[in-house]
Design a protein around this motif. Sequence first.
Motif, mmCIF file in Angstrom:
data_model
loop_
_atom_site.group_PDB
_atom_site.id
_atom_site.type_symbol
_atom_site.label_atom_id
_atom_site.label_comp_id
_atom_site.label_asym_id
_atom_site.label_seq_id
_atom_site.Cartn_x
_atom_site.Cartn_y
_atom_site.Cartn_z
ATOM 1 N N ALA A 280 -43.690 -14.207 -76.886
ATOM 2 C CA ALA A 280 -44.967 -14.391 -76.184
ATOM 3 C C ALA A 280 -45.950 -13.288 -76.534
ATOM 4 O O ALA A 280 -47.124 -13.543 -76.868
ATOM 5 N N PHE B 238 -49.390 -11.980 -70.102
ATOM 6 C CA PHE B 238 -48.100 -12.660 -70.209
ATOM 7 C C PHE B 238 -47.547 -12.808 -68.800
ATOM 8 O O PHE B 238 -47.331 -11.820 -68.107
ATOM 9 N N VAL C 267 -50.166 -16.650 -71.425
ATOM 10 C CA VAL C 267 -48.892 -17.221 -71.878
ATOM 11 C C VAL C 267 -47.926 -17.240 -70.702
ATOM 12 O O VAL C 267 -47.797 -16.245 -69.978
ATOM 13 N N LEU D 127 -41.335 -20.404 -78.775
ATOM 14 C CA LEU D 127 -42.720 -20.360 -78.318
ATOM 15 C C LEU D 127 -43.362 -21.731 -78.503
ATOM 16 O O LEU D 127 -43.230 -22.352 -79.564
#
Length: 328
Positions: free
Chosen positions: A164, A236, A264, A316
């Motif tokens: 990430a 994140f 993310v 991902l």
Amino acid sequence: MEDVARVAGVSHQTVSRVLNNHPNVSSKTRERVEQAITELGYRRNTAARSLVTRRSQTIGVLGSELAQYGPSHTLLGVQQAARDAGYFVSVAGLREVTPETIKDALAHFMDQGVDGIVVTVPHPGTFEVLKDVTSQVPLVAVGSVGDEELAGATVDQRQGARLAVEHLLDLGHRRIGHLSGPSDWIDAAARIDGWRDALDAASIEPGTLIEGDWSAECGYREGLKIAADRAVTALFVANDQMALGVLRAFHEAGVQVPGDISLVGFDDQPESAYFIPPLTTVAQDFEELGQRCIGLLLDRIESGSTGTAATVTPRLVVRSTTAPPPTK
């Protein structure tokens, strides 16, 4: 079995071989036996089989925090893999995680005569309790990296976090914050470590770190604070539920995603592809985790294998919430 053998025109030993998937049976004979089984509605007498094999064909699964996406889907993956392998599953869910409740649940499984136990309790102290318990059957702990005392099956959470953050670094971000899960969760701690690993590798000092509680409400609350101070260009978030709350907070605060701040998540829950905008996230394969976990356990049941660890690699999933940082 004798009735099935008579209808199929074979011996009861041949019926037994078909039921146990023995390779030394011709396809035509196997088809005849299976047709006879269907016609007669034959079902195996599990209790009688257990007396012969001294196995219950049952696996105990001990879980906690089952309202959360990760633990609940880990449990589903383990259950499905066990059933695919021909085992019944007995589930015990803990409302409170203490050494006493864990030991009581394990004792309950022992009383049931299970062939093995899978533990999916995502707190570090669990492993120490399990190492102190003398189990009469093989035991595997989800989340443990495995050692001589305790076999484990896990998704590489640290690697998932690195994926990430490396994605955000590749886009040009240098101020990357992290909204983590609770510090007493194994997965949350590993994701914090992965966030730090990626930043350290890029010679960037880790900055904004906020501890969350996995909920969308927490994401919303903390998202409003992040939107107000704009200390990061990327965030994140340790799970998709909190990311959903962050997205709403940013929307209300007039923060564009990904124009102003990239985002993310983690988990790739089914709804993440339908967030506005669709969420870039890290996917965990819970089905594979279940298969690895049960495979490790069955190896220990069948052959006494000393295999200690099975690891699933995350991936991902890039969607629409990440872009290069703003130039202004």
